[in-house]
Design an enzyme around this catalytic site. Sequence first.
Site, PDB file in Angstrom:
ATOM      1  N   HIS A 111       0.824  -1.221   0.000  1.00  0.00           N
ATOM      2  CA  HIS A 111       0.000   0.000   0.000  1.00  0.00           C
ATOM      3  C   HIS A 111       0.848   1.257   0.000  1.00  0.00           C
ATOM      4  O   HIS A 111       0.345   2.345   0.314  1.00  0.00           O
ATOM      5  CB  HIS A 111      -0.949  -0.006   1.205  1.00  0.00           C
ATOM      6  N   SER A 184      -7.356  -7.055   9.741  1.00  0.00           N
ATOM      7  CA  SER A 184      -8.789  -7.343   9.931  1.00  0.00           C
ATOM      8  C   SER A 184      -9.356  -8.146   8.774  1.00  0.00           C
ATOM      9  O   SER A 184     -10.480  -8.619   8.832  1.00  0.00           O
ATOM     10  CB  SER A 184      -9.557  -6.016  10.033  1.00  0.00           C
ATOM     11  N   ALA A 225       0.272  -9.122  19.191  1.00  0.00           N
ATOM     12  CA  ALA A 225       1.361  -9.473  18.279  1.00  0.00           C
ATOM     13  C   ALA A 225       2.702  -9.542  19.011  1.00  0.00           C
ATOM     14  O   ALA A 225       3.515 -10.436  18.749  1.00  0.00           O
ATOM     15  CB  ALA A 225       1.424  -8.445  17.153  1.00  0.00           C
TER      16      ALA A 225
END
Length: 234
Positions: A111, A184, A225
């Site tokens: 991205h 997500s 995480a």
Amino acid sequence: MNVLVLTGAGISAESGIPTFRGADGLWEGHSITDVATPEGFERDPKLVHRFYNLRRRRLLEPDIQPNDAHVALADFEAEHRRAGRGDFLIVTQNIDDLHVRAGSQNVLPMHGELLKARCMLTDEVFDWTTDLGVDTPYPTDPGNDRIRGCLRPHVVWFGEMPIGLDAIATAASRADVFLAIGTSGLVYPASGIVGQTDTLCRRIEINLDDTPASPAFDETIRGKATQCVPEVLS
Ligand code: BV8
């Protein structure tokens, strides 16, 4: 053993970078369509530049550092490579530079990158650590003043083609292990990568919560995480 890792905003959350969904679909108070689409940029470039300038300044503040999950991935990659155990690639949806700062070598920012700017006339990409704005378009190299007023953030907005899709599809088809961390599974085509892996690939999802993509995984590990990634990789 070829390893493919996909990371999302959740891996940077514990470094102090806000995720996207947690803010009930608003992004630092803005709707995605206003600040993360070409139409939004066309409509109000100053608003969009302000949005990214704010995030870029925040990313460069000393308290924003890679966390134990970023570091564990970098250490694992170094050993995996040293021992010649196979391919290792991190595909990140994040536009921060925390994987690279943690020492990861093979990172594909699908991205784009917050610390880069792109000339809309020439597609030339610049390292960029200062404010971008329609009236302050100078790249870090003063020799390029010809691109005055033509710079945009080098990020992939909604409706734009992500970076490296072919390389991602190849890595997914070859992966023996696919590890999705802190995403997500709502944004396509990143959310479709798990479906590009081979049926024999071991698919593992690390997240605080279940996601729409969870059923596609062989193993779902629930937790932070910074705790789960070092454990899984050890
Ligand atoms: C494209 C850069 C065509 C900018 C970003 C309708 C339905 C489905 C899809 C679409 C649709 N309409 C349009 C689409 C396509 C669209 C899309 O998916 N929209 C969504 C909103 C529905 N996608 C696109 O437009 C893409 N382009 O499709 O082009 C094409 C495609 C392929 C082939 C040919 C043509 C472009 C998408 C890229 C947009 N740019 N970022 C910027 O950052 O400013 S996306 C942006 O949002 C982020 O980069 C990130 O990727 C995404 C948010 O996702 P996540 O990273 O997963 O983050 P999120 O906050 O959602 O989740 C965090 C997760 O972490 C949570 O699950 C949470 O539980 C977990 N977590 C939190 N803390 C922790 C944790 N886990 C572990 N430990 C913790 N501590």
